[in-house]
Design an enzyme around this catalytic site. Sequence first.
Site, PDB file in Angstrom:
ATOM      1  N   LYS A 107       0.825  -1.223   0.000  1.00  0.00           N
ATOM      2  CA  LYS A 107       0.000   0.000   0.000  1.00  0.00           C
ATOM      3  C   LYS A 107       0.859   1.274   0.000  1.00  0.00           C
ATOM      4  CE  LYS A 107      -4.061  -2.149   2.108  1.00  0.00           C
ATOM      5  NZ  LYS A 107      -5.088  -2.106   3.152  1.00  0.00           N
ATOM      6  N   GLY A 120     -14.637  -7.496  10.395  1.00  0.00           N
ATOM      7  CA  GLY A 120     -14.449  -6.575   9.280  1.00  0.00           C
ATOM      8  C   GLY A 120     -14.830  -7.100   7.916  1.00  0.00           C
TER       9      GLY A 120
END
Length: 276
Positions: free
Chosen positions: A66, A242
């Site tokens: 990322k 999540g």
Amino acid sequence: MTDRYAVIGNPIEQSKSPLIHTAFAQVTGQDIAYTKLLAPLGGFAAAVDVFRASGGRGMNVTAPFKLDAFAYATDLALSAQMAGAVNAMKFEGDRVLGENFDGVGLVRDVVHNLAFPVQGKRVLILGAGGATRGALLPLLAEQPAELVIVNRTVAKAQELAALAHQHQSGQVPVTGLGYEAVQGQFDVVLNASSSSLGAELPPLHPEVFAPGCLAYDLTYGKGLTPFLKLAQQAGVTRLADGVGMLAEQAAEAFAWWRGVRPYTAAVIATLTVPLV
Ligand code: NDP
């Protein structure tokens, strides 16, 4: 013509993104092919260059790339700048647009899917890594009464609290603390630390959970994590992981690429692991 997308990471075998995006394409009638791309460590840019040169239209980015994607993008959305990381890219000629949909995905799951409004609530978020960073602005946009960031490394929590104060237009108090300094009870407790990946319990006092509160672990697919177990033992009945966040950030990326936002309920149902 079939448009090509991929998720890039290392490892990548575990990624649910191809399953999610293929399901989204089916229900929205979009003609896309979505694959997994394993890039060697240190080989992110070269792998993306090849994918773009062969006509790829966009990518999701997962660990550990990322930050590489943040550096690779030519145009960073505010969400990516705030997160300091990119989890979705769109390729437009020479331009590489970088976004980060994790935070908006989290908030949409909590407020919309779980029907748990955050406005006026006291929110505690555990961890001060990329996930917390990305969640700051979307959480503050919901106007909670207060946001407390708690982290083992206190300086990182304080840094994120200062960042939040710089960027928010509202007046939500944001504090960064160590675990031993947390006081009072919270209506929403979000575990955005990576403790659950190693089945570890953050050093959280069980009295932080207010009656009727939501305990939410950003880690998904692990069943009842030590954090969720702590909340359950403290009497919390609203427990979530999540998986919805995962589906919602994917839906945001899909809408950004394709201009149509898919419903997420079927994908969430497919991927849900019971919290036992
Ligand atoms: P980072 O590596 O950036 O940050 C990890 C954070 O967790 C740090 O603040 C670290 O504290 C803390 N931490 C690690 N181990 C423990 C522990 N045993 N007890 C207490 N704190 C701990 O990770 P991310 O922010 O990227 O991700 C965090 C979690 O969120 C991961 O589990 C990830 O899977 C999940 N996630 C879920 C998504 C979804 O779609 N559902 C999307 C993105 C992330 P310190 O600074 O002191 O080291």
